[in-house]
Structure formats: structure tokens, C-alpha cells
Enzyme design. Sequence first.
Site, mmCIF file in Angstrom:
data_model
loop_
_atom_site.group_PDB
_atom_site.id
_atom_site.type_symbol
_atom_site.label_atom_id
_atom_site.label_comp_id
_atom_site.label_asym_id
_atom_site.label_seq_id
_atom_site.Cartn_x
_atom_site.Cartn_y
_atom_site.Cartn_z
ATOM 1 N N ASP A 54 8.567 -6.423 4.212
ATOM 2 C CA ASP A 54 8.872 -5.330 3.293
ATOM 3 C C ASP A 54 9.979 -4.471 3.895
ATOM 4 O OD1 ASP A 54 7.839 -3.393 5.064
ATOM 5 O OD2 ASP A 54 6.014 -3.055 3.922
ATOM 6 N N TYR A 88 -5.777 2.047 8.096
ATOM 7 C CA TYR A 88 -5.302 2.780 9.259
ATOM 8 C C TYR A 88 -6.512 3.002 10.160
ATOM 9 C CZ TYR A 88 -0.971 4.181 6.844
ATOM 10 O OH TYR A 88 0.235 4.203 6.190
ATOM 11 N N HIS A 146 7.859 0.382 7.972
ATOM 12 C CA HIS A 146 7.167 1.387 7.163
ATOM 13 C C HIS A 146 8.120 2.035 6.164
ATOM 14 C CE1 HIS A 146 3.073 3.301 7.341
ATOM 15 N NE2 HIS A 146 3.646 4.081 6.448
ATOM 16 N N GLY A 206 7.176 -1.499 -2.312
ATOM 17 C CA GLY A 206 6.558 -0.180 -2.330
ATOM 18 C C GLY A 206 7.302 0.767 -3.246
ATOM 19 N N ARG A 207 8.475 1.228 -2.784
ATOM 20 C CA ARG A 207 9.226 2.176 -3.608
ATOM 21 C C ARG A 207 9.585 1.589 -4.974
ATOM 22 N NH1 ARG A 207 11.231 3.196 1.556
ATOM 23 N NH2 ARG A 207 11.168 5.391 2.235
ATOM 24 N N SER A 224 -4.088 1.515 -0.392
ATOM 25 C CA SER A 224 -3.914 2.223 0.872
ATOM 26 C C SER A 224 -5.168 3.004 1.257
ATOM 27 C CB SER A 224 -2.736 3.201 0.753
ATOM 28 O OG SER A 224 -2.675 4.058 1.877
ATOM 29 N N GLY A 265 13.178 -1.966 2.114
ATOM 30 C CA GLY A 265 14.541 -2.106 1.621
ATOM 31 C C GLY A 265 14.694 -2.981 0.396
ATOM 32 N N MET A 318 15.067 -4.036 -3.176
ATOM 33 C CA MET A 318 15.400 -3.349 -4.427
ATOM 34 C C MET A 318 15.818 -4.329 -5.527
ATOM 35 S SD MET A 318 15.023 0.010 -4.295
ATOM 36 C CE MET A 318 16.231 0.840 -5.358
ATOM 37 N N PRO A 365 0.827 -1.209 0.000
ATOM 38 C CA PRO A 365 0.000 0.000 0.000
ATOM 39 C C PRO A 365 0.858 1.254 0.000
ATOM 40 C CG PRO A 365 0.056 -0.985 2.184
ATOM 41 C CD PRO A 365 0.748 -1.947 1.273
ATOM 42 N N LYS A 425 0.392 -5.298 9.595
ATOM 43 C CA LYS A 425 1.616 -4.738 9.007
ATOM 44 C C LYS A 425 2.256 -3.728 9.955
ATOM 45 C CE LYS A 425 3.122 -2.321 4.771
ATOM 46 N NZ LYS A 425 3.705 -1.111 5.349
ATOM 47 N N GLN A 459 -5.667 -1.887 2.730
ATOM 48 C CA GLN A 459 -4.872 -1.525 3.911
ATOM 49 C C GLN A 459 -5.632 -0.512 4.744
ATOM 50 O OE1 GLN A 459 -3.185 1.748 3.962
ATOM 51 N NE2 GLN A 459 -2.201 1.472 5.929
ATOM 52 N N THR A 494 -2.460 -1.638 9.378
ATOM 53 C CA THR A 494 -1.130 -1.079 9.616
ATOM 54 C C THR A 494 -1.103 -0.457 11.007
ATOM 55 O OG1 THR A 494 -0.735 -0.706 7.275
ATOM 56 C CG2 THR A 494 0.582 0.582 8.803
#
Length: 410
Positions: free
Chosen positions: A331, A160, A300, A354-355, A136, A333, A335, A107, A276, A158, A186
Site C-alpha cells: 500500500d 495495534y 503507513h 486507503g485514501r 481498524s 501512494g 491512486m 484499515p 503490515k 487490523q 500493524t
Amino acid sequence: MMERRAPRPSELRPLLKFKKPTLSPKERRLAAALTIEDLRAIAKRRTPKAAFDYTDGAAEEELSLARARQAFRDVTFHPRILRDVSKVDTSRTVLGTPSALPFGIAPTGFTRMMQTEGEYAGASAAGAAGIPYTLSTMGTASIEDVRDANPSGRNWFQLYMWKDRERSMALVDRAAAAGYEALVVTVDVPVAGARLRDTRNGMTIPPTLTPRTVANAIPRPAWWINFLTTEPLAFASLDRWSGTVAELLDTMFDPTVDYADLAWIKDQWKGKLVVKGVQSVEDASRLAELGVDAIVLSNHGGRQLDRAPVPFHLLPEVAREVGDATEIHLDTGIMSGADIVAALALGARFTLIGRAYLYGLMAGGREGVDKTIEILSTQIERTMRLLGVSSLDELRPDHVTQLERLVPRR
């Protein structure tokens, strides 16, 4: 002495094969991208600073993010040789249903701000690839519209937990009615982290036009043309907001949420429940006892508490403690496909990106998300073959050594 002679035309012809030109600039850009870092570089060139930094940045000194990425670099693989790896199976059963790849899309908030196709690109690309997509609470497309963009795929929502509990559960009811299979609660945002890049950029939702942002936009006209000529940003869960991201988070999120609230949510939701933001072995064990279907080891993306535990470092101990009681997802880091393989070997059932997905989105919209998935899929397959495994279930902890860099002082 070697005798020299002039080459014959017939001998030159096989050596002079010219590549067919690619007329589409987007296709050229994406074709040249071989890694997620390549997509990040393209995204940075094409996206205004405030939007790119919102994606790329983390909290305070950004140590949590840097350490998480370094943890994956500090890995030694231990390959097995003379194995038949002519065919490899990258599929994984996750929450009781097969996923074609061992990762899904995490998300991400305000996604259409990064690139106008936003959640629609992510959801449709995930559906085409046979992997889950997570919308999200702070997404910029509605629950129903994302379902329509991925009608036959796996959609997760997801959540909140807000101070307005009735409003929170109304979203849960909408997700259930729209056929979302999993609720991802989350739990690591009692308040907003100090995301200093956003503060320095004066980041607001939607982006505020100032002399500085206009100057930054001049070399990036495509982003602004798309932003100004498509439907204004709307949200999956709230009306328009004109303040900063941190102000929005602090206004909405409830710092009183506890385990009793989570148990209450579990009773309300009839589908799969994922939690999460788990950052300790103790909490992982307690959640397993509560009977959640999966936990996500996550800090996060380094966007909340700086100097938080590195999820990849926690993974082996959590896997030993929790065992088969609940699925472990991870999740922060990630890459590369090699990062994903390392996490699976050490006990993760599944991973979320995510990223990495957002870099692809900013680099090329839906096609860029497809490219992200293609890059990671190719890297996963290659890493498996080089390790000598033909299925993900063959991965074991002894395929990986985590090298020690940050060792606790006794």
C-alpha cells in the site's frame, strides 16, 4: 465549390439527442468523477477541513506520501502487441481465497468522522465487489457490526498492540468469534507520527466545535447534519475519547513490541496472519522465516516517519528475496488502477487502498465507495488490455521499468 442547402429535419433528428437529466446531486457528482483525483476534489468540497485533512494529510513535511505517489508516476510500461485481450481476468487468490480484484480496502481509523456511513459503507461495498475489507483497531464501528454489514464477505481485522495486552487479545478473540479470516498486525506505530495538519487544525475525536470549525462548516451543511443526527461516534475497540488523535495513539500503543511478541500473537491466532508496515528487505526476510502468511510493504501512507522508504521502490528487491515464501502485499501512494498493475508486475500479490477509498466515501457515502472500486477496476482492465495481458498472472517485471529520481548517493 460545394453546394449548400438547408438541412432537413429528418437529418437533424439523429444529431440532437439530449441527455436525460439526473435529478440526484450525488449521482451527478459521482457520474462526473473519472479518476480518484476527481473524487478527492469532490471530497474536499464537501468535508470540513479538519476531517478532510486527517484523511489527506501525512507526517511532517509529507515527503513520504509525495514520494510514494511520484514513484508510481515514474513508471514506464512495456506493452506486448497482437495478443487476444477480448476477455481479461482481474481475480487473484489471496491468503488462499479468490478476490475478484487485486486490491482490498485498507484499515482506516475514525472512518465515520469522514462520512457518517463510515465502515458500514466500506465493508458492504467490499462485499458487493468480492474483495476483502479490513477493520481498524481505531475504527468507529464495532467488530460485530462490521461483520453484520458484510456477512458473507471477507473481513480482516487490523491489530495495534497496546500496552494493555489483555485488552488487545480480547479484540483478537472477538474478531475470531465474529468469523474474521485474517489478522493484520500493524508494526510501524511505536509512537504517533507528527501529523502537523491535525495539530494545526486542533483535531480531536470527536471533532470539537469552535468558531473556526463552525465557520468552516457553513458551506458544508450536509456533513454536519449527518454528523449531528446519526449515532455518535463509537469505536471498535475503546470507549469515547476527547483528546487529540496523537495523544490517543501515544497513550495506547506499546513501543516495546518486538519479534517475540509477534511470534506470541501468531501462536494465539488460528487464522491467516498478515504483518503490515514492513519497510526493509531484512525485516521482510525475517518475517517470512517466522512463517507469516503475508507482509504488507507500507510506510503507513506517509503518516508515521517522514522520508521513509517508498514501498513501491522496495518491492522488486523484496520479491527477489522472499520469493514464494510469503505473499507480498503493498500500500501507500496508490491512486489509480495503473499503479496497482505496476505493483503486481513487480512482484506484489495484492494491494490495499486507503485514501482512495476514503475520498470516495467522503464524496458520496456507500455510492462513492462503489465509484472508487469501479474507477480502479476499469483502469486495471484497460491497463491490462493495453499491456497485452489477459490475466494478472501474465504480468512480469519486464512489463514495467521504475524510472530513477531519488538515487542514493555513493
